[in-house]
Write a protein that holds these residues in place. Sequence first.
Motif, mmCIF file in Angstrom:
data_model
loop_
_atom_site.group_PDB
_atom_site.id
_atom_site.type_symbol
_atom_site.label_atom_id
_atom_site.label_comp_id
_atom_site.label_asym_id
_atom_site.label_seq_id
_atom_site.Cartn_x
_atom_site.Cartn_y
_atom_site.Cartn_z
ATOM 1 N N MET A 105 0.823 -1.208 0.000
ATOM 2 C CA MET A 105 0.000 0.000 0.000
ATOM 3 C C MET A 105 0.857 1.259 0.000
ATOM 4 O O MET A 105 0.618 2.196 -0.777
ATOM 5 C CB MET A 105 -0.911 0.003 1.225
ATOM 6 N N LEU A 106 1.876 1.284 0.852
ATOM 7 C CA LEU A 106 2.729 2.468 0.937
ATOM 8 C C LEU A 106 3.530 2.671 -0.343
ATOM 9 O O LEU A 106 3.714 3.816 -0.797
ATOM 10 C CB LEU A 106 3.659 2.347 2.143
ATOM 11 N N ARG A 107 4.015 1.600 -0.942
ATOM 12 C CA ARG A 107 4.765 1.742 -2.189
ATOM 13 C C ARG A 107 3.833 2.157 -3.331
ATOM 14 O O ARG A 107 4.239 2.898 -4.228
ATOM 15 C CB ARG A 107 5.478 0.427 -2.525
ATOM 16 N N HIS A 108 2.593 1.697 -3.285
ATOM 17 C CA HIS A 108 1.611 2.112 -4.280
ATOM 18 C C HIS A 108 1.349 3.620 -4.171
ATOM 19 O O HIS A 108 1.347 4.341 -5.181
ATOM 20 C CB HIS A 108 0.316 1.326 -4.058
ATOM 21 N N LEU A 109 1.146 4.088 -2.951
ATOM 22 C CA LEU A 109 0.904 5.525 -2.753
ATOM 23 C C LEU A 109 2.141 6.340 -3.108
ATOM 24 O O LEU A 109 2.037 7.442 -3.670
ATOM 25 C CB LEU A 109 0.503 5.784 -1.299
ATOM 26 N N HIS A 110 3.313 5.799 -2.803
ATOM 27 C CA HIS A 110 4.559 6.493 -3.148
ATOM 28 C C HIS A 110 4.708 6.619 -4.658
ATOM 29 O O HIS A 110 5.122 7.658 -5.187
ATOM 30 C CB HIS A 110 5.741 5.728 -2.548
ATOM 31 N N SER A 111 4.353 5.563 -5.380
ATOM 32 C CA SER A 111 4.434 5.596 -6.845
ATOM 33 C C SER A 111 3.468 6.629 -7.428
ATOM 34 O O SER A 111 3.820 7.361 -8.362
ATOM 35 C CB SER A 111 4.113 4.202 -7.410
ATOM 36 N N LEU A 112 2.273 6.697 -6.861
ATOM 37 C CA LEU A 112 1.309 7.694 -7.337
ATOM 38 C C LEU A 112 1.765 9.112 -7.013
ATOM 39 O O LEU A 112 1.646 10.028 -7.836
ATOM 40 C CB LEU A 112 -0.058 7.435 -6.694
ATOM 41 N N ARG A 113 2.278 9.282 -5.824
ATOM 42 C CA ARG A 113 2.668 10.619 -5.363
ATOM 43 C C ARG A 113 3.888 11.145 -6.124
ATOM 44 O O ARG A 113 3.940 12.315 -6.494
ATOM 45 C CB ARG A 113 2.954 10.558 -3.862
ATOM 46 N N ARG A 114 4.861 10.263 -6.364
ATOM 47 C CA ARG A 114 6.085 10.675 -7.073
ATOM 48 C C ARG A 114 5.953 10.543 -8.589
ATOM 49 O O ARG A 114 6.847 10.969 -9.312
ATOM 50 C CB ARG A 114 7.261 9.827 -6.588
ATOM 51 N N LYS A 166 6.181 7.871 -10.382
ATOM 52 C CA LYS A 166 7.274 7.027 -10.854
ATOM 53 C C LYS A 166 6.866 5.565 -10.732
ATOM 54 O O LYS A 166 5.981 5.206 -9.970
ATOM 55 C CB LYS A 166 8.544 7.270 -10.027
ATOM 56 N N ARG A 167 7.551 4.734 -11.516
ATOM 57 C CA ARG A 167 7.301 3.305 -11.451
ATOM 58 C C ARG A 167 7.831 2.740 -10.137
ATOM 59 O O ARG A 167 8.739 3.290 -9.511
ATOM 60 C CB ARG A 167 7.983 2.593 -12.617
ATOM 61 N N ASP A 168 7.258 1.607 -9.740
ATOM 62 C CA ASP A 168 7.702 0.932 -8.520
ATOM 63 C C ASP A 168 8.638 -0.227 -8.838
ATOM 64 O O ASP A 168 9.194 -0.839 -7.929
ATOM 65 C CB ASP A 168 6.485 0.427 -7.739
ATOM 66 N N ASN A 169 8.788 -0.549 -10.083
ATOM 67 C CA ASN A 169 9.702 -1.610 -10.528
ATOM 68 C C ASN A 169 9.307 -3.001 -10.025
ATOM 69 O O ASN A 169 10.163 -3.844 -9.748
ATOM 70 C CB ASN A 169 11.147 -1.296 -10.112
ATOM 71 N N GLY A 170 8.012 -3.228 -9.888
ATOM 72 C CA GLY A 170 7.540 -4.585 -9.646
ATOM 73 C C GLY A 170 7.448 -5.037 -8.204
ATOM 74 O O GLY A 170 7.081 -6.191 -7.948
ATOM 75 N N TRP A 171 7.746 -4.180 -7.233
ATOM 76 C CA TRP A 171 7.702 -4.606 -5.842
ATOM 77 C C TRP A 171 6.265 -4.799 -5.348
ATOM 78 O O TRP A 171 5.983 -5.709 -4.572
ATOM 79 C CB TRP A 171 8.406 -3.571 -4.945
ATOM 80 N N ILE A 172 5.352 -3.928 -5.788
ATOM 81 C CA ILE A 172 3.984 -3.928 -5.258
ATOM 82 C C ILE A 172 3.322 -5.282 -5.462
ATOM 83 O O ILE A 172 2.698 -5.838 -4.543
ATOM 84 C CB ILE A 172 3.147 -2.821 -5.927
ATOM 85 N N GLU A 173 3.434 -5.849 -6.670
ATOM 86 C CA GLU A 173 2.768 -7.111 -6.977
ATOM 87 C C GLU A 173 3.209 -8.229 -6.049
ATOM 88 O O GLU A 173 2.385 -8.997 -5.520
ATOM 89 C CB GLU A 173 3.029 -7.508 -8.431
ATOM 90 N N THR A 174 4.518 -8.347 -5.810
ATOM 91 C CA THR A 174 5.035 -9.415 -4.960
ATOM 92 C C THR A 174 4.590 -9.240 -3.513
ATOM 93 O O THR A 174 4.241 -10.217 -2.826
ATOM 94 C CB THR A 174 6.574 -9.455 -5.035
ATOM 95 N N LEU A 175 4.568 -8.000 -3.038
ATOM 96 C CA LEU A 175 4.176 -7.743 -1.650
ATOM 97 C C LEU A 175 2.692 -8.042 -1.432
ATOM 98 O O LEU A 175 2.317 -8.641 -0.413
ATOM 99 C CB LEU A 175 4.495 -6.287 -1.284
ATOM 100 N N LEU A 176 1.849 -7.640 -2.377
ATOM 101 C CA LEU A 176 0.419 -7.917 -2.244
ATOM 102 C C LEU A 176 0.135 -9.413 -2.393
ATOM 103 O O LEU A 176 -0.758 -9.957 -1.726
ATOM 104 C CB LEU A 176 -0.374 -7.119 -3.276
ATOM 105 N N GLU A 177 0.889 -10.076 -3.260
ATOM 106 C CA GLU A 177 0.712 -11.527 -3.409
ATOM 107 C C GLU A 177 1.095 -12.247 -2.120
ATOM 108 O O GLU A 177 0.472 -13.245 -1.743
ATOM 109 C CB GLU A 177 1.561 -12.035 -4.576
ATOM 110 N N GLU A 178 2.122 -11.739 -1.443
ATOM 111 C CA GLU A 178 2.518 -12.322 -0.164
ATOM 112 C C GLU A 178 1.395 -12.195 0.865
ATOM 113 O O GLU A 178 1.080 -13.149 1.580
ATOM 114 C CB GLU A 178 3.778 -11.621 0.349
#
Length: 360
Positions: free
Chosen positions: A174-183, A185-197
């Motif tokens: 969630m925080l990386r998603h909001l950071h990507s929207l706010r900045r 910029k791309r997150d480089n694939g971290w969000i998907e793995t964290l949410l899948e976990e």
Amino acid sequence: MNVARVSTKLQLSKQTAAQLSKAVASFSHSYGISSTPGLHLHIQPLQSRRQFSSTSSTRLRDFFPEPEKGQIFKTEAAWPHPGYDGEKMKKDIYFAHREPKDFSDRVALFMVRFLRWGTDTATRYKHHVETPKMIGDTNTVSETKPYEMSERKWLIRMVFLESVAGVPGMVAGMLRHLHSLRRMKRDNGWIETLLEEAYNERMHLLTFLKMAEPGWFMRFMILGAQGVFFNGMFLSYLVSPRTCHRFVGYLEEEAVLTYTLAIQDLEAGKLPKWTDPNFKVPDLAVNYWKMPEGHQTMKDLLYYIRADEAKHREVNHTLSNLKQKEDPNPFLSEYKDKLKPHPSRGLAVKPTGWERDEVI
């Protein structure tokens, strides 16, 4: 004028009578009511209900019954399980500990040990030894012996652990998603793995809830733990994402240790209800992990869940080794040299995580 009398007795078949008798017996047992052969009911004084029930499926209501689907036949999982090789899952997954290398690692390890102490206290987890072994100690698996652990006590611990384990991935994603929207910029694939976990941990919880019904006290503990843990992870991730991923890596080490000890208890014959040939794991688990026919026992289920926890251990230790705002997610990346071993979504390869120079 003779009038024939009409009988008002309802003729029941043997099958219907048996089902009715079974239903009445189940109702009577659940609500402290005893019945006589003439169905004269006598209400007994209510006894204190156990706060956590691990009764058989015939006496345990479905904790989350399937909703009315209407025209929908089936809803597939958003993140299908990648699947594991059965033999490798049993041989290549084991307890391992990553030694702390700096102050951040030591803080993460201390917090996990503190959380372990709180969880042991809340779930009444005892051992033969006076001081239970923890991650970082020598001979952790062989010298840690669960004390009088039954199927019910293991389920208490597992439900409590999994209700907390699903929080970090969701908070970080969630925080990386909001950071990507706010900045922007791309997150480089971290969000998907964290949410899948987080999704995977929730599937663990739902599976155990198909086998046990928590009472109000357990729900209250879970509510309090989730509130504290969520807010703590939220603030901590804002300050130091690297420390948080190391913390989760150490937390998953504890999870691997827990399931390893449970498997040892099961193999030693200390959990007879789970080794009963008539015991079947929930269909939810069979469908999610794609468990093959003949490999749908409780032991197989624990192997699958332990392998999942080992994967989370590898993922979070690896993510903690990377530059949090620059490096791509190595578990979703394609590599130039396909002959060399690399991180993937499959079974864990490196228990203590990949170093940055190995993947970036």
